[in-house]
Design a protein around this motif. Structure first.
Motif, PDB file in Angstrom:
ATOM      1  N   MET A  14     -12.849   3.345   4.011  1.00  0.00           N
ATOM      2  CA  MET A  14     -11.463   2.953   3.743  1.00  0.00           C
ATOM      3  C   MET A  14     -10.992   3.769   2.550  1.00  0.00           C
ATOM      4  O   MET A  14     -11.693   3.846   1.531  1.00  0.00           O
ATOM      5  CB  MET A  14     -11.343   1.463   3.436  1.00  0.00           C
ATOM      6  N   ALA A  15      -9.814   4.408   2.660  1.00  0.00           N
ATOM      7  CA  ALA A  15      -9.326   5.296   1.602  1.00  0.00           C
ATOM      8  C   ALA A  15      -7.879   4.967   1.281  1.00  0.00           C
ATOM      9  O   ALA A  15      -7.104   4.589   2.160  1.00  0.00           O
ATOM     10  CB  ALA A  15      -9.457   6.762   2.029  1.00  0.00           C
ATOM     11  N   ASP A  16      -7.533   5.139   0.010  1.00  0.00           N
ATOM     12  CA  ASP A  16      -6.174   4.822  -0.433  1.00  0.00           C
ATOM     13  C   ASP A  16      -5.779   5.788  -1.547  1.00  0.00           C
ATOM     14  O   ASP A  16      -6.535   5.982  -2.502  1.00  0.00           O
ATOM     15  CB  ASP A  16      -6.120   3.372  -0.939  1.00  0.00           C
ATOM     16  N   LEU A  17      -4.608   6.429  -1.431  1.00  0.00           N
ATOM     17  CA  LEU A  17      -4.140   7.336  -2.482  1.00  0.00           C
ATOM     18  C   LEU A  17      -3.873   6.556  -3.765  1.00  0.00           C
ATOM     19  O   LEU A  17      -3.330   5.447  -3.723  1.00  0.00           O
ATOM     20  CB  LEU A  17      -2.872   8.062  -2.037  1.00  0.00           C
ATOM     21  N   ASP A  18      -4.212   7.152  -4.891  1.00  0.00           N
ATOM     22  CA  ASP A  18      -4.078   6.476  -6.183  1.00  0.00           C
ATOM     23  C   ASP A  18      -2.654   6.621  -6.725  1.00  0.00           C
ATOM     24  O   ASP A  18      -2.080   7.718  -6.711  1.00  0.00           O
ATOM     25  CB  ASP A  18      -5.066   7.065  -7.196  1.00  0.00           C
ATOM     26  N   ARG A  19      -2.154   5.519  -7.219  1.00  0.00           N
ATOM     27  CA  ARG A  19      -0.836   5.500  -7.900  1.00  0.00           C
ATOM     28  C   ARG A  19       0.218   6.275  -7.095  1.00  0.00           C
ATOM     29  O   ARG A  19       0.978   7.086  -7.612  1.00  0.00           O
ATOM     30  CB  ARG A  19      -0.957   6.083  -9.311  1.00  0.00           C
ATOM     31  N   PHE A  20       0.255   5.982  -5.803  1.00  0.00           N
ATOM     32  CA  PHE A  20       1.179   6.705  -4.922  1.00  0.00           C
ATOM     33  C   PHE A  20       2.632   6.374  -5.246  1.00  0.00           C
ATOM     34  O   PHE A  20       3.523   7.210  -5.073  1.00  0.00           O
ATOM     35  CB  PHE A  20       0.873   6.344  -3.469  1.00  0.00           C
ATOM     36  N   LYS A  21       2.878   5.180  -5.726  1.00  0.00           N
ATOM     37  CA  LYS A  21       4.263   4.785  -6.037  1.00  0.00           C
ATOM     38  C   LYS A  21       4.894   5.721  -7.060  1.00  0.00           C
ATOM     39  O   LYS A  21       6.095   6.000  -7.011  1.00  0.00           O
ATOM     40  CB  LYS A  21       4.295   3.339  -6.570  1.00  0.00           C
ATOM     41  N   SER A  22       4.069   6.249  -7.985  1.00  0.00           N
ATOM     42  CA  SER A  22       4.630   7.141  -9.011  1.00  0.00           C
ATOM     43  C   SER A  22       5.158   8.428  -8.382  1.00  0.00           C
ATOM     44  O   SER A  22       6.120   9.018  -8.874  1.00  0.00           O
ATOM     45  CB  SER A  22       3.560   7.460 -10.064  1.00  0.00           C
ATOM     46  N   ILE A  23       4.530   8.872  -7.290  1.00  0.00           N
ATOM     47  CA  ILE A  23       5.033  10.073  -6.602  1.00  0.00           C
ATOM     48  C   ILE A  23       6.392   9.788  -5.983  1.00  0.00           C
ATOM     49  O   ILE A  23       7.334  10.569  -6.110  1.00  0.00           O
ATOM     50  CB  ILE A  23       4.027  10.531  -5.530  1.00  0.00           C
ATOM     51  N   ASN A  24       6.509   8.617  -5.309  1.00  0.00           N
ATOM     52  CA  ASN A  24       7.808   8.232  -4.736  1.00  0.00           C
ATOM     53  C   ASN A  24       8.858   8.067  -5.828  1.00  0.00           C
ATOM     54  O   ASN A  24      10.013   8.461  -5.669  1.00  0.00           O
ATOM     55  CB  ASN A  24       7.681   6.925  -3.955  1.00  0.00           C
ATOM     56  N   ASP A  25       8.461   7.450  -6.936  1.00  0.00           N
ATOM     57  CA  ASP A  25       9.423   7.235  -8.032  1.00  0.00           C
ATOM     58  C   ASP A  25       9.897   8.560  -8.612  1.00  0.00           C
ATOM     59  O   ASP A  25      11.065   8.732  -8.967  1.00  0.00           O
ATOM     60  CB  ASP A  25       8.783   6.387  -9.138  1.00  0.00           C
ATOM     61  N   GLN A  26       8.964   9.532  -8.697  1.00  0.00           N
ATOM     62  CA  GLN A  26       9.306  10.820  -9.325  1.00  0.00           C
ATOM     63  C   GLN A  26      10.075  11.734  -8.381  1.00  0.00           C
ATOM     64  O   GLN A  26      11.067  12.346  -8.770  1.00  0.00           O
ATOM     65  CB  GLN A  26       8.015  11.513  -9.782  1.00  0.00           C
ATOM     66  N   GLY A  27       9.640  11.820  -7.150  1.00  0.00           N
ATOM     67  CA  GLY A  27      10.249  12.799  -6.247  1.00  0.00           C
ATOM     68  C   GLY A  27      10.938  12.192  -5.045  1.00  0.00           C
ATOM     69  O   GLY A  27      11.443  12.931  -4.204  1.00  0.00           O
ATOM     70  N   GLY A  28      10.969  10.863  -4.942  1.00  0.00           N
ATOM     71  CA  GLY A  28      11.587  10.234  -3.793  1.00  0.00           C
ATOM     72  C   GLY A  28      10.625  10.152  -2.612  1.00  0.00           C
ATOM     73  O   GLY A  28       9.509  10.678  -2.638  1.00  0.00           O
ATOM     74  N   HIS A  29      11.078   9.488  -1.542  1.00  0.00           N
ATOM     75  CA  HIS A  29      10.211   9.310  -0.375  1.00  0.00           C
ATOM     76  C   HIS A  29       9.896  10.632   0.310  1.00  0.00           C
ATOM     77  O   HIS A  29       8.868  10.766   0.975  1.00  0.00           O
ATOM     78  CB  HIS A  29      10.873   8.342   0.612  1.00  0.00           C
TER      79      HIS A  29
ATOM     80  N   ASP B 209     -13.554  -1.987   2.584  1.00  0.00           N
ATOM     81  CA  ASP B 209     -12.350  -2.329   1.808  1.00  0.00           C
ATOM     82  C   ASP B 209     -12.746  -2.911   0.456  1.00  0.00           C
ATOM     83  O   ASP B 209     -12.123  -2.620  -0.566  1.00  0.00           O
ATOM     84  CB  ASP B 209     -11.499  -3.321   2.602  1.00  0.00           C
ATOM     85  N   ALA B 210     -13.799  -3.753   0.431  1.00  0.00           N
ATOM     86  CA  ALA B 210     -14.266  -4.305  -0.843  1.00  0.00           C
ATOM     87  C   ALA B 210     -14.790  -3.181  -1.751  1.00  0.00           C
ATOM     88  O   ALA B 210     -14.563  -3.178  -2.970  1.00  0.00           O
ATOM     89  CB  ALA B 210     -15.372  -5.331  -0.585  1.00  0.00           C
ATOM     90  N   ALA B 211     -15.486  -2.207  -1.146  1.00  0.00           N
ATOM     91  CA  ALA B 211     -15.968  -1.069  -1.932  1.00  0.00           C
ATOM     92  C   ALA B 211     -14.804  -0.240  -2.458  1.00  0.00           C
ATOM     93  O   ALA B 211     -14.832   0.270  -3.591  1.00  0.00           O
ATOM     94  CB  ALA B 211     -16.890  -0.204  -1.067  1.00  0.00           C
ATOM     95  N   LEU B 212     -13.758  -0.101  -1.654  1.00  0.00           N
ATOM     96  CA  LEU B 212     -12.556   0.613  -2.106  1.00  0.00           C
ATOM     97  C   LEU B 212     -11.939  -0.103  -3.300  1.00  0.00           C
ATOM     98  O   LEU B 212     -11.534   0.523  -4.282  1.00  0.00           O
ATOM     99  CB  LEU B 212     -11.547   0.701  -0.947  1.00  0.00           C
ATOM    100  N   TYR B 213     -11.865  -1.418  -3.206  1.00  0.00           N
ATOM    101  CA  TYR B 213     -11.317  -2.198  -4.322  1.00  0.00           C
ATOM    102  C   TYR B 213     -12.143  -1.959  -5.592  1.00  0.00           C
ATOM    103  O   TYR B 213     -11.602  -1.795  -6.692  1.00  0.00           O
ATOM    104  CB  TYR B 213     -11.316  -3.679  -3.957  1.00  0.00           C
ATOM    105  N   GLU B 214     -13.474  -1.871  -5.427  1.00  0.00           N
ATOM    106  CA  GLU B 214     -14.333  -1.648  -6.585  1.00  0.00           C
ATOM    107  C   GLU B 214     -14.107  -0.237  -7.149  1.00  0.00           C
ATOM    108  O   GLU B 214     -14.096  -0.030  -8.361  1.00  0.00           O
ATOM    109  CB  GLU B 214     -15.798  -1.848  -6.176  1.00  0.00           C
ATOM    110  N   ALA B 215     -13.900   0.741  -6.262  1.00  0.00           N
ATOM    111  CA  ALA B 215     -13.619   2.109  -6.719  1.00  0.00           C
ATOM    112  C   ALA B 215     -12.334   2.136  -7.530  1.00  0.00           C
ATOM    113  O   ALA B 215     -12.236   2.835  -8.548  1.00  0.00           O
ATOM    114  CB  ALA B 215     -13.517   3.048  -5.519  1.00  0.00           C
ATOM    115  N   LYS B 216     -11.350   1.401  -7.079  1.00  0.00           N
ATOM    116  CA  LYS B 216     -10.082   1.318  -7.828  1.00  0.00           C
ATOM    117  C   LYS B 216     -10.322   0.672  -9.193  1.00  0.00           C
ATOM    118  O   LYS B 216      -9.814   1.133 -10.225  1.00  0.00           O
ATOM    119  CB  LYS B 216      -9.058   0.480  -7.044  1.00  0.00           C
TER     120      LYS B 216
END
Length: 861
Positions: A716-731, A831-838
């Motif tokens: 399971m993979a998830d981009l880190d702090r992706f919201k900041s990219i949307n906030d900075q450059g839009g969708h 998913d639990a391991a992903l949460y731990e990575a975060k």
């Protein structure tokens, strides 16, 4: 002191207060502050404070000042309420009540009760609100104030709802009969309630002129809250008439007016209203931004109706964007508030839409229960539109989850509910919903593999769209008679009334025109009918050819067909080319004494000619021209008729083009079917498997591993702090980054690996034959590759990192559960391991223990 005053009366108070001095200024100042309370809140408060200072200064000389101190307190209370200072308003109300009671001013006590009812409304306390209205009415009857009695009765009607339109209409007639000479404010109030009643009865063509009349008349009486509500009603009326341009423009003006007034609640309601229009016109992202602002503004009163409506709109906009979990949260919150307020039809609406969110979240049983509850409540409250929404929700649920719910014939069930919805829509005169429902029926047939019925339903949907286009053209013709403010405009409206008698003929004309597919036959029908409405010697249709950038002219003069010819779109001497290029209506008259124009050899000289573009859904189809040898022949009435026939002509040409393409579409339908299947299982942004396809393919791989043995890994993979990219450059920037990351994932993919986008910035992988060590190595390669990415968007660079959680089983043959259950268990562990990575700092890979080891540890624990 009157409850409301006209602008002329306020001007007189200004002069009186300005001319008075000393203690003689007190009474006109108090009256002036009172009647400025909605016109200018800040100035009303300043004048009231000035009057309050005079009261304090005069107490020693004249301790008996009657109700004036109470009126000052009540003025300040209303100013505080409009500024959303509810606690201050409540305290000032209590002070005013005590002072009015001490001097025996019964009407003043009623005024306090009326304001207290509005405070209760803001706090969402419905029973208290109705109780205060009753108290105000009793006080006004005791005072014998006919005008105030009428206002209190009208407010009570509005607050009590419109469960029985017949009773409301009877009450309005009774008030009119009892108030022989209504004040301007009572008349404006009566008209407002009549407009609301017409709205409840779906008579939107009546609503627009009523509310258009109420807005200026209410403002002129100082009833700015009522004027604001009427203008908000205009937004919804235009929207229900299908006039999106007018509804959006009115909503934008309403928001500007609310910001000018500076009333927080008005701003919040206007933001929500404008956001709703944006969402309905395909701009849900912008709508969500405005709704977040609206909820922030209205957040001091989270149990009020306005907050509930903004929350409902927010949930609906999130649903349109596929943010289903968030949508469900907002919809349930709004439902809770509406239940407390006793707004049962709105509860039915929210249950129906919430059912759609639950269905899309895969919570089929909850979705079914919610939709059934919505249907039962909508039927019990006779909320027919929400009955339609509940039936559509049931169709979606059975169409998507029928097998899961134990209904193998799910398509038939879905179609049955859609057909029931069509019956309801037909009974209430809904038009726009018909095309939507036929489109959904087409999709259901397509899902069942019945392409012929799908095509037939799609054709019916398009036909309904054409009918709706015709209705909108007639609606605009009807509404045009109300768009006048001067005597000249009133005269034009009288001319329009004579045109309205031709509407039935116009409808028949439209049927005749749209029954033809050949341009020459359409032209002949138009020329024949136009002569019945106006002086017409020449009719021409210029058919637009986008590829050749030209217009092909078909023309008739006095029944005689003229040779077909072409006009280049770039011809700057051609009025037809200009009308096409600029998409504008052109009406030209030859000046007196000047030679008439005859640009076509062998035709009569023209004195008056009219051109207009034929457009359907922003697509230019051609230009219609109507001409005559008579000077000044076309007034506003004739132009309105021409515009209507031009609309029919546009629809006819659109039908002709569609018919020409129909067989080609039918031939390509089989080819398109496979592509549609692919699209239904592929994420459109990344080209990866979507959630549904991922689970189906991944479950097959797990089943194969259980049957034949061997390791299998899950990530399971998830981009880190992706919201900041949307906030900075839009969708747009966010989409570009996700697309680039998906390219990395495909580059790392082995032939039998399964990769899917789970939604947003989350991905999942199944790696057949990979134990935990191999799975984590593969995940690390992905992490490094993503970290090295640099994506450019709009001239700016963007980088991203990714966190990954891994789980694996060494020998799948040791697993005893079903393939679906074992896949779910592996994904849950990853998913639990992903949460731990975060938690450990992001941009890293973290692994979970082997499935059997985890189960052993769980048993020991």
């Amino acid at each position: 002191m009157d409850f409301y005053a006209t602008d002329a009366q306020v001007e007189e108070l200004e002069r009186t207060a300005g001319a008075a001095s000393g203690g003689g200024r007190l009474e006109p100042l108090v009256a002036l502050a009172w009647h400025l309370r909605q016109r200018d809140v800040a100035r009303a408060a300043r004048v009231a404070r000035e009057a309050e200072a005079l009261v304090d200064a005069g107490r020693g000389e004249s301790p008996q000042q009657g109700p004036l101190p109470a009126r000052i307190a009540l003025t300040l209370a209303e100013c505080a309420l409009l500024n959303s200072h509810v606690e201050e308003a409540t305290a000032l109300c209590q002070r005013a009540r005590s002072q009015f009671e001490s001097c025996g001013d019964v009407a003043g006590v009623g005024d306090v009760a009326l304001l207290a009812s509005r405070i209760a409304e803001v706090d969402g306390m419905r029973e208290r609100e109705l109780g205060f209205y009753r108290e105000a009415l009793d006080a006004y009857r005791a005072a014998g104030d006919v005008q105030r009695i009428a206002h209190a009765r009208l407010w009570t009607v509005l607050a009590s709802g419109f469960g029985d339109p017949g009773s409301v209409a009877s009450e309005l007639r009774l008030i009119r009969s009892e108030v022989m000479r209504p004040s301007p404010s009572v008349e404006a109030h009566l008209r407002f309630i009549e407009g609301v009643l017409a709205f409840q009865q779906n008579a939107f063509l009546e609503v627009v002129p009523i509310f258009s009349e109420v807005v200026p008349s209410a403002r002129a009486c100082g009833m700015l809250e009522q004027a604001f509500r009427a203008e908000a009603g205009l937004v919804s009326a235009h929207s229900n008439l299908g006039d999106r341009e007018a509804s959006c423009a009115t909503a934008e003006r309403l928001l500007a007016r609310a910001r000018q007034l500076g009333w927080p609640r008005a701003i919040g309601h206007a933001l929500a209203n404008f956001a709703r229009q944006l969402s309905d016109t395909g701009q849900p992202e912008r709508a969500i931004e405005l709704l977040a602002e609206a909820r922030s503004v209205l957040g001091d009163h989270p149990r009020a109706r306005g907050y509930a409506i903004a929350t409902y709109y927010l949930g609906d906009a999130c649903l349109a964007l596929g943010r289903n979990e968030e949508a469900l949260e907002h919809l349930r919150h709004a439902e809770s508030i509406m239940r407390d307020l006793g707004s049962q039809p709105e509860v039915a609406c929210l249950l129906a839409i919430g059912a759609q969110a639950l269905s899309r979240l895969g919570r089929a049983r909850e979705a079914l229960d919610s939709a059934n509850a919505a249907l039962e409540l909508a039927r019990s409250t006779k909320a027919r539109l929400w009955e339609v929404e509940a039936l559509r929700s049931l169709a979606e649920i059975y169409g998507t989850h029928g097998t899961e719910l134990g209904e193998p014939d799910n398509v038939a069930l879905a179609l049955r509910h859609l057909e029931q919805a069509l019956e309801v829509v037909g009974s209430i005169g809904g038009h726009h919903e018909k095309s939507q429902l036929h489109t959904e029926i087409a999709r259901a047939h397509e899902a069942a593999g019945d392409l012929s019925r799908a095509l037939a339903a799609e054709r019916t949907a398009r036909a309904e769209e054409v009918k709706e286009k015709d209705r909108r053209a007639v609606n605009q013709l009807l509404l045009a008679q109300e768009r006048h403010e001067t005597e000249r405009a009133k005269e034009r409206a009288r001319d329009l009334e004579s045109a309205l008698s031709t509407l039935e003929n116009l409808r028949l004309v439209g049927q005749d025109i749209t029954s033809h597919l050949d341009p020459a036959e359409m032209l002949e029908a138009m020329h024949r009918h136009l002569g019945r409405f106006a002086d017409v010697t020449f009719t021409g249709v210029f058919v637009f050819d986008a590829a050749g950038a030209r217009l092909t002219r078909y023309a008739i003069e006095r029944g005689r067909p003229l040779p077909i010819s072409d006009v280049q779109l770039a011809d700057f001497e051609s009025y037809a080319a200009r009308a096409a290029r600029e998409r504008v209506e052109i009406c030209i008259e030859a000046e007196e004494g000047a030679r008439a124009a005859a640009r076509i050899p062998g035709t009569e000289p023209t004195r008056t000619f009219w051109f207009a573009p034929m457009v359907v859904k922003d697509q230019l189809l051609g230009v219609l021209t109507v001409q005559t040898t008579t000077l000044g022949a076309y007034g506003e009435r004739e132009k309105l008729v021409f515009r209507t026939i031009c609309g029919y002509a546009a629809v006819a040409f659109a039908n002709a083009r569609a018919h020409g393409q129909l067989e080609e579409k039918h031939r390509r339908l089989g080819e398109t079917e496979s592509e549609m299947r692919k699209l239904a299982t592929t994420d459109p942004l990344t080209g990866l498997a979507n959630r549904r396809r991922f689970f189906a393919t991944a479950e097959s791989e797990v089943s194969r591993a259980i049957r034949y043995g061997g390791a299998i890994g899950v990530v399971m993979a998830d981009l880190d702090r992706f919201k900041s990219i949307n906030d900075q450059g839009g969708h747009g920037a966010g989409d570009r980054v996700i697309s680039a990351v998906s390219t990395v994932l495909r580059a790392q993919q082995r032939p039998h690996d399964v990769i899917g986008r789970m939604g947003g910035e989350e991905f999942a992988f199944v790696l057949p034959g990979a134990d935990l060590e191999a799975t984590m190595k593969a995940a690390e390669r992905i992490r490094v590759a993503v970290e090295a990415l640099e994506v450019e968007y709009a001239g700016a660079p963007f980088r991203a990192t990714i966190s990954l959680g891994c789980a694996a089983v060494v020998d799948a043959q040791t697993l005893r559960g079903s393939s679906a259950a074992e896949l779910e268990d592996l994904l849950r562990a990853a998913d639990a391991a992903l949460y731990e990575a975060k938690r450990l700092g992001r941009n890293r890979v973290h692994g979970a223990p082997d499935a059997l080891q985890r189960r052993a540890e769980a048993r020991e624990a």
